[in-house]
Design a protein around this motif. Structure first.
Motif, PDB file in Angstrom:
ATOM      1  N   UNK A 143       0.820  -1.222   0.000  1.00 47.25           N
ATOM      2  CA  UNK A 143       0.000   0.000   0.000  1.00 47.25           C
ATOM      3  C   UNK A 143       0.848   1.264   0.000  1.00 47.25           C
ATOM      4  N   UNK A 144       1.925   1.252   0.804  1.00 42.22           N
ATOM      5  CA  UNK A 144       2.730   2.469   0.921  1.00 42.22           C
ATOM      6  C   UNK A 144       3.365   2.837  -0.416  1.00 42.22           C
ATOM      7  N   UNK A 145       3.842   1.823  -1.114  1.00 38.31           N
ATOM      8  CA  UNK A 145       4.435   2.070  -2.433  1.00 38.31           C
ATOM      9  C   UNK A 145       3.380   2.617  -3.392  1.00 38.31           C
ATOM     10  N   UNK A 146       2.175   2.021  -3.334  1.00 41.49           N
ATOM     11  CA  UNK A 146       1.092   2.462  -4.226  1.00 41.49           C
ATOM     12  C   UNK A 146       0.659   3.895  -3.909  1.00 41.49           C
ATOM     13  N   UNK A 147       0.836   4.305  -2.653  1.00 39.89           N
ATOM     14  CA  UNK A 147       0.421   5.663  -2.276  1.00 39.89           C
ATOM     15  C   UNK A 147       1.486   6.705  -2.617  1.00 39.89           C
ATOM     16  N   UNK A 148       2.748   6.326  -2.456  1.00 42.21           N
ATOM     17  CA  UNK A 148       3.797   7.360  -2.549  1.00 42.21           C
ATOM     18  C   UNK A 148       4.834   7.182  -3.656  1.00 42.21           C
ATOM     19  N   UNK A 149       5.088   5.946  -4.092  1.00 40.74           N
ATOM     20  CA  UNK A 149       6.241   5.766  -4.993  1.00 40.74           C
ATOM     21  C   UNK A 149       5.923   5.009  -6.274  1.00 40.74           C
ATOM     22  N   UNK A 150       4.663   5.046  -6.687  1.00 43.38           N
ATOM     23  CA  UNK A 150       4.286   4.306  -7.890  1.00 43.38           C
ATOM     24  C   UNK A 150       5.018   4.837  -9.122  1.00 43.38           C
TER      25      UNK A 150
END
Lengths: 356, 353
Positions: free
Chosen positions: A96-103
């Motif tokens: 989730x964190x990657x999808x929110x901030x670093x996609x």
């Protein structure tokens, strides 16, 4: 001239042998699944590597962290005795964190990396880290001898995802993999994105509605309550959805499907069939409206209605492009459902007529 | 005088129409977005007029090739100056396409191999084929065209099921002048290389009675293939993805799927582009070779072959370093085409006098 020819032939012999930079299959670590987690400042990359020895487990997981995705992959390579080969990669799972901030960073990395086929699937891991998810998937696949990823209803390849990211008037979605009590759920939740950011998750009914509009659902079971006690279970099959645009703003969703009464716990009469049919139609409409509602609530157009308007009348769409988020909320698609009776149902009717 | 068969001439003409096809898609979509697939259709119709003019002059002066014709019309000094300009033009275009070929291979296949190494590996067969006479070159080109046909049909069959007509819209959203500028660019991309075929006089082609008919048919086939390439790319990838990739022509082949189980064919199918570009380079350099021989009247062919082979090798190796920094602009091709048209125009005036 003869000497020149001999020199040329000599060079060609050395060049065309294929010995230069060769890689034996035994020396390759064939990656089948990849998990990328963003934890704080670091990226954690995990590879599920196909085990070529038959007497042990079929997949081995290798993990390493780094300040960037490339660094993490490089760190895995340092611990691996074999050369990483991603040509057979089937899925990348992100957290989730990657999808929110670093996609954005991930997409950039994947476009530039020529080793990837770009036809692999993308999915998001909810509640658990993506490393734990591929671990569970690998374990379950070994036990069940089954490819769990084939169950994903709304499977999205990297190139499909990329298309929806960069096209005007459409926002992307990704299937979500959730693991609860040793079971893997791959089809009841979808992750909704606004540009490069994860904004919401859909629930089961909303996902059903979204998949119906996407024309990704081919079969469906709907329980229809006649009253508090009586339930008829309807099976919908050969579902075919067509979305069309008329006069720039009117969206028509036409669904054509076969229906069969699979189970019923009360006596069936002629008028009850029509009643069941109407209730089924209402139930499908409700699912679709729930799907559209979540999209509207998050100011995103996951169905690409904006893109349809753009294709139909680009100059009109360019005028409303900046305010499309609010314009989209005004759109109420006309939903038309055409239920076609299956032979099975006709038999029920015939039986009922004979009895009466 | 060694003659080439009319079919061999047709094959050369086809390859020359395809020289710029690997880079044109990105240029067209950048200029006119989705209208890019309409460019070859309009371009073919407009381009047929100068093509017919070229053929008519060739038929009128059946014994003379371009170099002799220039000397006859403009005199020895001016004629040779013009011939030298054309030789330099052939070298520049050949070297530029060679750079595109090696860069394509480097980007899509051998991204870990040094570019100069790839250049060297491709320069050797180019030099080798150029040491042979025209009958061997033209026969090789005929063999390559059969491989080309098989690869193109396989790609088309694999991609046909993936076409999404939704991607072909919206059309005519751009400035009309930009559209016609791109059409003119397409005409230049197609007709500038075709000029190099004038190295063969009409008498050097066997059964050249139907030269006009053959020229038009080969030109139309070349343009249809050009159109289909752009059409498949836009209808499958969409212009947004085309703009992301350096070589969308290769990326689109990843979608090729025959009967649901033959897929991942792109490394094999992309050989199509290599054959296209390789044949184009060979014809360009052959034009230069024959023209230099004709102008300088070099008698020792062995010595000349060594000299020319070394020149080609140096050009091929330098092409990477030069074109990485100074890429040929579209304007260069357009100016070259205008220059060729002016020369033809002067021929017509002088001939009528």
């Amino acid at each position: 001239m003869k000497i020149l020819k001999k020199i040329i032939v000599l060079f060609i012999i050395f060049m065309l042998t294929g010995c230069f930079d060769y890689k034996e299959l035994n020396n390759l670590a064939i990656i089948t699944k990849m998990a990328i987690d963003k934890n704080g400042d670091e990226f954690e990359v995990s590879f599920s590597i196909e085990n070529t020895k038959s007497n042990t487990e079929s997949n081995i997981i290798y993990t390493a962290a780094g300040k960037s995705i490339s660094e993490a992959i490089n760190n895995i390579q340092l611990t691996l005795p074999k050369k990483i080969y991603t040509g057979h990669l089937s899925i990348i799972i992100i957290n989730e964190e990657l999808a929110k901030n670093n996609l954005n960073q991930l997409i950039n990395y994947l476009i530039k990396s020529k080793e990837y086929s770009q036809n692999f699937y993308l999915a998001l891991s909810k509640d658990k880290s993506s490393k734990e998810t591929i671990n569970e998937i690998s374990n379950l696949e070994t036990k069940l001898s089954k490819n769990i990823l084939s169950d994903i209803n709304n499977e999205i390849t990297f190139s499909d995802f990329l298309k929806t990211l960069i096209k005007p008037g459409i926002d992307p979605v990704l299937p979500v993999i959730t693991i609860k009590d040793n079971t893997i759920d791959v089809s009841s939740t979808l992750a909704l994105f606004n540009n490069y950011k994860l904004v919401a998750f859909s629930n089961e009914n909303q996902s059903k509605g979204i998949n119906l509009i996407y024309n990704k659902t081919k079969e469906m079971i709907i329980p229809i309550k006649s009253d508090n006690k009586n339930i008829a279970t309807i099976k919908l099959s050969n579902i075919n959805t067509k979305t069309k645009i008329k006069n720039n703003t009117i969206i028509n969703i036409n669904i054509k499907e076969n229906y069969t009464i699979k189970e019923i716990n009360y006596e069936i009469k002629k008028q009850t069939i029509n009643e069941i049919k109407n209730k089924t139609k209402n139930e499908i409409k409700k699912l679709i409206q729930e799907g559209i509602e979540i999209s509207k609530n998050n100011d995103i157009d996951i169905f690409g209605f904006g893109n349809m308007i753009y294709k139909n009348n680009a100059s009109y769409f360019n005028k409303i492009k900046d305010t499309w988020g609010t314009e989209f909320k005004k759109i109420n698609p006309n939903i038309k459902i055409n239920l076609i009776t299956d032979d099975n149902l006709q038999q029920t009717t015939i039986k009922e007529n004979n009895n009466s | 005088m060694k003659k080439i068969k009319i079919f061999e001439y047709d094959c050369m003409l086809f390859f020359l129409t395809q020289g710029f096809s690997l880079i044109s898609l990105n240029i067209y979509t950048k200029n006119v977005k989705t209208d890019a697939y309409l460019i070859p259709i309009i371009g073919t119709i407009i381009g047929i007029i100068p093509l017919l003019l070229f053929t008519k002059i060739k038929e009128k002066n059946s014994k003379l090739n371009i170099n002799s014709l220039n000397i006859k019309i403009f005199g020895k000094i001016f004629g040779n100056i013009i011939n030298t300009i054309f030789i330099i033009l052939a070298f520049i275009i050949g070297a530029y396409i060679f750079f595109i070929l090696t860069n394509f291979i480097s980007v899509e296949y051998l991204y870990k191999t040094p570019l100069n190494f790839i250049s060297f590996a491709f320069a050797l067969p180019t030099i080798y084929i150029l040491t042979k006479n025209i009958s061997i070159i033209s026969r090789s080109i005929v063999i390559l065209i059969f491989i080309e046909i098989i690869l193109f049909i396989t790609s088309s069959l694999g991609l046909f099921g993936q076409i999404n007509t939704h991607e072909l819209f919206p059309i005519f959203q751009n400035n009309i002048s930009e559209f016609f500028k791109t059409v003119f660019l397409h005409v230049s991309f197609i007709l500038t290389p075709l000029f190099f075929l004038n190295i063969f006089s009409k008498n050097e082609i066997q059964n050249s009675k139907n030269l006009k008919k053959h020229t038009i048919i080969a030109y139309l086939i070349g343009n249809i293939v050009f159109f289909l390439t752009i059409f498949f790319n836009i209808s499958i990838l969409g212009i947004e993805l085309i703009e992301v990739y350096q070589y969308p022509e290769y990326e689109v082949l990843k979608f090729a799927n025959i009967a649901g189980f033959i897929n991942n064919l792109e490394p094999a199918l992309a050989i199509y582009w290599m054959i296209n570009l390789f044949s184009f380079i060979v014809i360009c350099f052959y034009y230069s070779k024959k023209s230099i021989l004709q102008i300088t009247k070099f008698k020792n062919t062995n010595k000349f072959n060594i000299f020319f082979s070394c020149t080609v090798l140096i050009i091929c190796l330098l092409s990477n370093n030069i074109f990485k920094q100074f890429s040929i602009t579209n304007l260069f091709i357009v100016i070259s085409f205008i220059f060729i048209c002016i020369i033809f125009f002067l021929w017509i005036i002088k001939n009528s006098n």
